[in-house]
Scaffold this motif. Structure first.
Motif, PDB file in Angstrom:
ATOM      1  N   TYR B 207       0.887  -1.277   0.012  1.00 32.47           N
ATOM      2  CA  TYR B 207      -0.062   0.063  -0.134  1.00 32.47           C
ATOM      3  C   TYR B 207       0.871   1.362  -0.093  1.00 32.47           C
ATOM      4  O   TYR B 207       0.396   2.356  -0.135  1.00 32.47           O
ATOM      5  N   ASP B 210       0.028   3.153  -3.026  1.00 32.19           N
ATOM      6  CA  ASP B 210      -1.099   4.111  -3.025  1.00 32.19           C
ATOM      7  C   ASP B 210      -0.848   5.283  -2.207  1.00 32.19           C
ATOM      8  O   ASP B 210      -1.455   6.345  -2.654  1.00 32.19           O
ATOM      9  N   ALA B 213       0.996   7.663  -4.211  1.00 32.86           N
ATOM     10  CA  ALA B 213       0.319   8.098  -5.379  1.00 32.86           C
ATOM     11  C   ALA B 213      -0.868   9.231  -4.702  1.00 32.86           C
ATOM     12  O   ALA B 213      -0.958  10.284  -5.546  1.00 32.86           O
ATOM     13  N   TYR B 214      -1.649   8.583  -4.099  1.00 31.50           N
ATOM     14  CA  TYR B 214      -2.781   9.539  -3.492  1.00 31.50           C
ATOM     15  C   TYR B 214      -2.086  10.826  -2.872  1.00 31.50           C
ATOM     16  O   TYR B 214      -2.579  12.222  -3.139  1.00 31.50           O
ATOM     17  N   ARG B 218      -3.079  14.461  -4.659  1.00 31.10           N
ATOM     18  CA  ARG B 218      -3.889  15.442  -4.067  1.00 31.10           C
ATOM     19  C   ARG B 218      -3.562  16.458  -3.267  1.00 31.10           C
ATOM     20  O   ARG B 218      -3.909  17.567  -3.364  1.00 31.10           O
ATOM     21  N   VAL B 310      -0.852   2.308  -9.499  1.00 28.49           N
ATOM     22  CA  VAL B 310      -1.061   3.747  -9.805  1.00 28.49           C
ATOM     23  C   VAL B 310      -1.958   3.961 -10.718  1.00 28.49           C
ATOM     24  O   VAL B 310      -2.850   4.883 -10.601  1.00 28.49           O
ATOM     25  N   GLN B 311      -2.229   2.892 -11.819  1.00 32.31           N
ATOM     26  CA  GLN B 311      -3.188   3.161 -12.676  1.00 32.31           C
ATOM     27  C   GLN B 311      -4.598   3.016 -12.019  1.00 32.31           C
ATOM     28  O   GLN B 311      -5.592   3.369 -12.631  1.00 32.31           O
ATOM     29  N   GLN B 312      -4.644   2.366 -11.123  1.00 30.42           N
ATOM     30  CA  GLN B 312      -6.057   1.865 -10.727  1.00 30.42           C
ATOM     31  C   GLN B 312      -6.574   3.105  -9.638  1.00 30.42           C
ATOM     32  O   GLN B 312      -7.761   3.071  -9.380  1.00 30.42           O
ATOM     33  N   VAL B 313      -5.638   4.291  -9.227  1.00 35.39           N
ATOM     34  CA  VAL B 313      -5.910   5.352  -8.702  1.00 35.39           C
ATOM     35  C   VAL B 313      -7.103   6.234  -9.632  1.00 35.39           C
ATOM     36  O   VAL B 313      -6.777   6.373 -10.617  1.00 35.39           O
ATOM     37  N   PRO B 314      -8.260   6.558  -8.886  1.00 37.56           N
ATOM     38  CA  PRO B 314      -9.090   7.329  -9.719  1.00 37.56           C
ATOM     39  C   PRO B 314      -8.668   8.519 -10.167  1.00 37.56           C
ATOM     40  O   PRO B 314      -7.764   9.389  -9.566  1.00 37.56           O
ATOM     41  N   HIS B 317      -8.508  12.332  -8.339  1.00 39.25           N
ATOM     42  CA  HIS B 317      -7.585  12.806  -7.207  1.00 39.25           C
ATOM     43  C   HIS B 317      -6.568  13.567  -8.043  1.00 39.25           C
ATOM     44  O   HIS B 317      -6.096  14.730  -7.258  1.00 39.25           O
TER      45      HIS B 317
END
Lengths: 261, 381
Positions: B207, B210, B213-214, B218, B310-314, B317
């Protein structure tokens, strides 16, 4: 002119900036107690000469001796001692903008003469008065002063350590005629009182007539002539002729002879 | 040197003189009265107990304005002036000097230095509060002025200043790319290490990807780019415009009928509005790249795996993060320029205003970022 009375001696001065030669083999002697006016067209290197003499500019070649010493070869301590013996009034005043006028004048007294703040301020007030500024100007910052007041404050700072040589870069530029005339008078009085030597770059013909003992003309990259005003004005060089016998030159000459009569 | 100043009362012989020509008490001036002896003289001399009627300076070796000032303080301008007039043994130069000092200080009341009172602290607090309020109002006024200038310029494309705009974009944007990228790369790596340390305890090292990336999409990417811009560009704006003010260049613009807002502020404002989102995007990419480096080199996560996560992060954001960039850009540009206009006439003032501009910009950027984070959370984005 005896050799020991010469306080500034310039020999073979050359100043070049890039491909532009400002001075070439320039010679000049200034003797103790005289007021020398330096004139010349714009861009002939009058201010450059001043900066070379006070050691702000390293000449491309040639020698500059002040009090018989070459400033550029002195150790920093000796140099500071020598520099304390002259005062410089820069063209724009160059007052320290973060200090009040009194603090500007008191700074060299505190730093060099080791006075405390109260004593230095006391002396600074007198210099302020000598330079003809009102007492309440002492607490102002340079940014709030008029052009004439800046000149006077800068003169007061230049006089702070009772220098032996005073360098003035266009001291009367930007002064009203009454202020300029008072400045000329002030200069003569100071010279008489302190046996001051004055090196003055100026464009002001009235000042030349009123206060200068000798006039040096810079033209063609050297000092063309350095002599009394009458002798310089009689020189056949076309630039000198148009300078001293143009409409402004004639007016200043008439005013000077009128005053004398 | 202890006899620098001697007051001698009348000897018995001359006491019979008529009063108006009586030269006694007589003041004797000796030695060196110069700046280098000033401290000594101060200690050794005192004001004469009687008003002297004449001055003998034949023992005086040297004197300058410092000595003259001391004499003036001891005797007073009136007395000194009168004494010097009839002094014996005084050369013309020294007479002139003393007279000039006495003359210039006569009838001269020294303005009292401002006194310190109780309540000065309270007063300065009040002054601070009022000036803070005024600065806020000034900022709103300046913003309004800039917006109206922008609106009047908008339908007049022939008055758009492309050269200035592009020059500013290069200075504020392109030239900032290396430092922005490097800084975010490093912070990305740090965040990844941090995440790995904490998440490893739960067996959830994966994680970390994630988290990086987040965080960068953001918040951190645009925030770090904006803070760098506040330090790098807002200070430059303030110093540029401030020096122009010191040189009276702004006045020169005004008397030529040119608008400083149109010439100086709008190109800078637009340049930042265009470049900060791009810089923000570069910052996000570098941050994630920093995270990727740590993941690949020390967390045993392969690059393909990393990119897959990373590609799965909407995408939302990323937009939420980048949406803040233009707002930050406007604030940084406006504060930087306004502080430049506030410069007074001195070099010190340029320094003060530059500091103020950087501090304000960073403060405003972080404050606004916090507000935005709160808002996004409440909106469940």
């Amino acid at each position: 002119m005896s050799a020991d009375s010469v306080v500034i001696r310039v020999r073979g001065l050359v100043n070049t900036f890039g491909s532009n030669t400002v001075h070439k083999d320039l010679d000049l002697d200034i003797s103790r107690g005289e007021i020398l006016g330096v004139v010349g067209g714009s861009g002939t290197g009058k201010s450059v000469l001043l900066r070379s003499i006070v050691g702000l500019l390293r000449p491309s070649s040639g020698e500059v001796e002040v009090f018989g010493k070459n400033l550029l070869t002195l150790s920093s301590q000796e140099r500071a001692l020598t520099e304390r013996r002259f005062g410089v009034l820069f063209q724009q005043g160059a007052l320290f903008s973060s200090l009040t006028v009194l603090e500007n004048i008191a700074l060299p007294l505190i730093e060099h003469a080791r006075l405390n703040r109260a004593q230095a301020t006391r002396l600074a007030r007198v210099k302020l008065a000598l330079a003809g500024l009102p007492a309440n100007a002492g607490h102002l910052y340079p940014a709030t002063l008029s052009g004439g007041m800046i000149k006077r404050a800068a003169l007061a700072r230049a006089l702070a350590l009772d220098p032996e040589i005073l360098f003035l870069d266009e001291p009367t530029a930007g002064l009203d005629p009454i202020g300029a005339a008072a400045f000329d008078q002030l200069l003569l009085t100071l010279r008489d009182a302190f046996n001051l030597t004055v090196f003055m770059v100026t464009h002001d013909l009235d000042t030349l007539y009123a206060s200068c003992d000798r006039v040096a003309v810079i033209s063609q990259k050297k000092v063309l002539i350095a002599d009394t005003l009458e002798n310089v004005a009689a020189n056949p060089d076309p630039w000198i002729q148009s300078y001293f016998h143009g409409p402004r030159g004639r007016a200043a000459a008439t005013a000077a002879t009128g005053n004398a009569a | 040197m202890s006899d620098a100043l001697v007051l001698q009362s009348a000897p018995a012989v001359t006491s019979g003189d008529p009063l108006d020509t009586n030269p006694w008490p007589r003041l004797y001036l000796n030695g060196h009265w110069t700046l280098s002896e000033y401290q000594q003289l101060l200690k050794q001399t005192a004001a004469p107990t009687q008003t002297p009627r004449s001055l003998d300076a034949s023992g005086l070796k040297s004197i300058d304005t410092a000595g003259a000032t001391l004499l003036l303080d001891l005797l007073g301008a009136e007395t000194l002036g009168a004494l010097v007039e009839s002094a014996t043994g005084l050369s013309d130069e020294r007479r002139a000097l003393l007279q000039m000092v006495a003359q210039s200080m006569r009838d001269r009341e020294q303005p009292a230095a401002p006194e310190h009172r109780w309540g000065d602290g309270l007063e300065s607090l009040g002054v601070l509060t009022v000036s803070g309020w005024q600065q806020l109002m000034q900022f709103f006024a300046f913003t309004g002025l800039t917006i109206t200038s922008l609106l009047t310029l908008l339908p007049r494309p022939w008055r758009w200043r492309w050269t200035a705009l592009v020059a500013q974009m290069q200075q504020a944007g392109l030239n900032a790319v290396p430092i922005v990228a490097l800084l975010n790369f490093l912070v990305g790596a740090v965040v990844a290490f941090l995440g790995a340390t904490v998440l490893a305890q739960f067996g959830a090292t994966i994680y970390t990807v994630d988290l990086v990336a987040y965080a960068f999409m953001r918040e951190l990417g645009v925030l770090l780019a904006a803070i760098l811009l506040a330090g790098r560009t807002a200070s430059a704006f303030t110093a540029q415009i401030g020096s122009m003010k010191v040189n009276e260049e702004l006045d020169a613009l005004k008397v030529q009928g040119l608008s400083a807002i149109e010439l100086l502020v709008i190109p800078r404002l637009l340049a930042l509005v265009i470049t900060l989102p791009i810089l923000g995007f570069i910052a996000i990419l570098s941050g994630i790249a920093g995270g990727a480096m740590v993941a690949v080199l020390s967390l045993d996560i392969s690059l393909t795996q990393f990119i897959g996560i990373v590609q799965q992060v909407p995408l939302l954001h990323l937009w939420l993060g980048l949406a803040k960039a233009p707002v930050f850009a406007v604030l940084i540009a406006l504060i930087g320029c306004l502080e430049g206009f506030k410069v007074g006439g001195s070099a010190q003032s340029v320094g003060e205003r530059t500091t103020a501009s950087v501090v304000q910009c960073i403060f405003v950027v972080i404050l606004l970022d916090a507000v935005a984070a709160l808002f996004y959370m409440e909106m469940d984005w």
